[in-house]
Design an enzyme around this catalytic site. Structure first.
Site, PDB file in Angstrom:
ATOM      1  N   ASP A  75      51.213  37.697  26.808  1.00 29.23           N
ATOM      2  CA  ASP A  75      51.684  38.546  27.900  1.00 29.23           C
ATOM      3  C   ASP A  75      53.208  38.497  27.980  1.00 29.23           C
ATOM      4  OD1 ASP A  75      51.559  40.247  30.028  1.00 29.23           O
ATOM      5  OD2 ASP A  75      51.127  38.695  31.507  1.00 29.23           O
ATOM      6  N   SER A 120      43.287  44.563  25.903  1.00 24.79           N
ATOM      7  CA  SER A 120      42.181  44.575  26.852  1.00 24.79           C
ATOM      8  C   SER A 120      41.596  45.984  26.959  1.00 24.79           C
ATOM      9  CB  SER A 120      42.667  44.096  28.230  1.00 24.79           C
ATOM     10  OG  SER A 120      41.683  44.319  29.215  1.00 24.79           O
ATOM     11  N   ASN A 123      43.475  48.183  29.120  1.00 29.24           N
ATOM     12  CA  ASN A 123      44.761  48.723  28.657  1.00 29.24           C
ATOM     13  C   ASN A 123      44.674  50.189  28.237  1.00 29.24           C
ATOM     14  OD1 ASN A 123      46.023  46.304  29.128  1.00 29.24           O
ATOM     15  ND2 ASN A 123      45.994  45.639  27.000  1.00 29.24           N
ATOM     16  N   ARG A 254      46.566  33.737  35.911  1.00 26.25           N
ATOM     17  CA  ARG A 254      45.226  34.302  35.949  1.00 26.25           C
ATOM     18  C   ARG A 254      44.736  34.497  34.513  1.00 26.25           C
ATOM     19  NH1 ARG A 254      48.568  38.750  37.656  1.00 26.25           N
ATOM     20  NH2 ARG A 254      48.650  40.405  36.072  1.00 26.25           N
TER      21      ARG A 254
END
Length: 344
Positions: A75, A120, A123, A254
């Protein structure tokens, strides 16, 4: 008397720099230090010193326990590009280079499996231009990894790659390319790389339930679906059982619907404030070192022996202090009994 033109130009540049916003000023300073660091590292002496220290740290860490499965949530690529006023594509390219570098390190350390959250399912809601950029970059990196895995001179030689996720969401051309790359690297036994693309943990469990029920209906077997059979049907096969170390960069605390099943058993989850393209060898080294240290302590505790007890066991019996036998009359008197029913 007029100042020389070069000094005058520098004063003008400094005046303009001070007139800019605080954010722009910080960006300029950070960019300047980054260029200085890159120049220093380009010198042969410092480059040799960096590689020597890295090799020494890798060898020292290899002595202790090493996680078998390490996973990355990559990320921060977009924020990296934005902070440097670069196109988003450049941020994802820098992230791909970081992953390649860390794969080399993990393979040298003895890590058997690395998984990476590349894309993901959520996304797909991003702008079409960015999604297309990610798809094109993904195909380039696939071909590059396959080439390195089959090059005997490359450190990644003997590696195998598997693309896991809901491939029904991809184009037929992309699925064909994925199948070809997996076929090229299927003989790799030294190292396994899972690229989660496109992937979510809920989708993984949903498809596993579907496949388990379908197999049960087709084979008409009466055996129950237990946890082991269910786990082995997940996207990552045998490595779906657990992930020892999960690392997420960019400061978010997260999991973003990733590895929810795999981190249930003694997993260590590390969060770093560093953006993924800036995530360095030393940052990962410290995380694996911390994992190795606590893993060693846990293994000692599982054997019901503390460190000092093991040291005491190694002392010759002639040097140990012998315990005197204790007679029955040396024990203290029992406590007074009290009736809870009120009867004597």
């Amino acid at each position: 008397m007029k100042a020389p033109s070069i000094i005058h130009i520098q004063f003008v540049a400094l005046r303009r720099l001070l007139g800019e916003t605080k954010e722009q000023f910080c960006f300029r300073i950070r960019n300047m230090f980054q260029k200085i660091f890159e120049w220093i590292m380009s010198l042969r002496l410092f480059s040799w010193l960096y590689i020597t220290v890295q090799n020494l740290l890798i060898k020292s860490l290899s002595v202790g326990p090493i996680p078998e499965h390490v996973s990355f949530i990559m990320d921060g690529n977009r924020r990296y590009a934005k902070s440097r006023r670069l196109p988003v594509k450049k941020g994802h390219e820098a992230g791909g280079l970081t992953l390649l570098t860390l794969l080399y390190i993990c393979k040298r350390l003895g890590v058997k499996c690395v998984s990476a959250y590349a894309f993901s399912i959520e996304n797909f809601s991003r702008p079409k231009e960015e999604v297309d950029t990610l798809m094109n970059l993904f195909t380039v990196k696939l071909d590059e990894f396959a080439k390195r895995a089959n090059d005997q001179k490359d450190p990644l030689h003997g590696s195998r790659i598997r693309i896991v996720g809901d491939q029904s969401l991809l184009s037929p051309e992309m699925r064909e390319r994925i199948t070809r790359v997996e076929e090229i690297t299927k003989e790799g036994q030294d190292f396994l790389l899972y690229i989660c693309f496109p992937y979510t943990s809920r989708n993984d469990m949903f498809h596993t339930i579907q496949d388990s029920v379908q197999d049960r209906l087709e084979t008409k077997l009466q055996s129950r679906i237990d946890i082991k059979k269910f786990t082995n049907k997940m996207y990552m096969d045998l490595y779906s059982n657990k992930c020892e170390l999960l690392i997420r960069t960019s400061g978010h605390r997260r999991l973003s619907d990733y590895m929810l099943w795999q981190v249930h058993e003694n997993a260590t989850i590390e969060f770093s404030d560093t953006l993924w393209p800036n995530f360095s060898f030393f940052a990962m080294y410290l995380m694996i070192l911390r994992w190795s240290f606590f893993c060693t302590i846990q293994r000692y505790n599982e054997r019901n022996h503390s460190f000092f007890e093991r040291m005491y066991e190694g002392v010759p019996s002639i040097l140990k202090r012998k315990k005197k036998p204790m007679s029955l009359y040396q024990f203290p008197n029992p406590p007074l009994s009290v009736s809870i029913s009120g009867e004597e």
